[in-house]
Design an enzyme around this catalytic site. Sequence first.
Site: not given
Ligand code: AMP
Length: 282
Positions: A36-37, A151
């Site tokens: 995802g990241h 998110d």
């Molecule tokens: P986090 O590390 O969980 O704070 O996420 C960092 C960024 O990656 C945020 O903008 C999240 O929305 C995005 N993100 C996390 N999981 C996914 C996913 N499965 N698909 C797309 N973007 C994601």
Amino acid sequence: MNLPVFTTPKELDSYLQCHRSQSIGLVPTMGALHLGHQSLFDRARHENAVVIVSIFVNPLQFGANEDLDRYPRQLELDRVICEQAGVDALFVPTVESMGIKDLLTQVIAPLAMMSRLCGHTRTGHFQGVATIVTKLLNIVRPERAYFGEKDAQQLAIIRRIVADLNIPVEIVGCPTVRAESGLALSSRNQYLSPIGRSQAAVIYRSLQQAQTLAALQEINAQKLLAAVTTELDTVSEFQLEYLELVDLDTLQPIDTVDKLALLAIAGRIEGTRLIDNIIIGR
Ligand code: AMP
């Protein structure tokens, strides 16, 4: 390994001095990187000359009983992932260098947006997110910053802050990346057992029921929500926290889908809190 890693805003700023004339893309994360990241990194790589990824497990966005201490941390692996994705520099600020202290000025988005959905149970969470994202935008001063639709409340709030405070950045929303089962990828999925992961697939499956109805021109919120609930009820292990249909921009509840709407769920499997959503009307 050549990927530079900076641990203070000052170090990062020195590096960025020679890149300020180029387009800079920022991807803020909390690490424990997954596909995802990586989809955000790829998009940023495609659209900018310089790509900066930040990794900061932001204490301000965790509540007292949440998983700040056990949140997965894997900097070496994350560094390899970033290097392979063609990221130019990693920003991994220390808590001290981010100036997190009792008297930190905080950014508050409209309460109507922060208090709904995840805001019901995560008091203070979005204020913590808003404050750190604003700091990151001011430190990096990117032309574009990338956030996941996974998110969606965070994305809507950040778009609002950037517009209201005239922060000169383009906020780019990126689609949710999922496992084959439909489960949205998340760093917190690591907490789940294999059985928990397969049970958690009910979340997206239930959202798809509403998607199917919406494709058949159903616009009544109650009917769309009922379709989701019926599917959620097939997995008794899933403990629902909220299921809401709201306006995509304002996050306020709607009765009828007459413009883009966000259908969002949060709940727990094996004690792990998971969120997901779909956009209806797109
Ligand atoms: P986090 O590390 O969980 O704070 O996420 C960092 C960024 O990656 C945020 O903008 C999240 O929305 C995005 N993100 C996390 N999981 C996914 C996913 N499965 N698909 C797309 N973007 C994601």
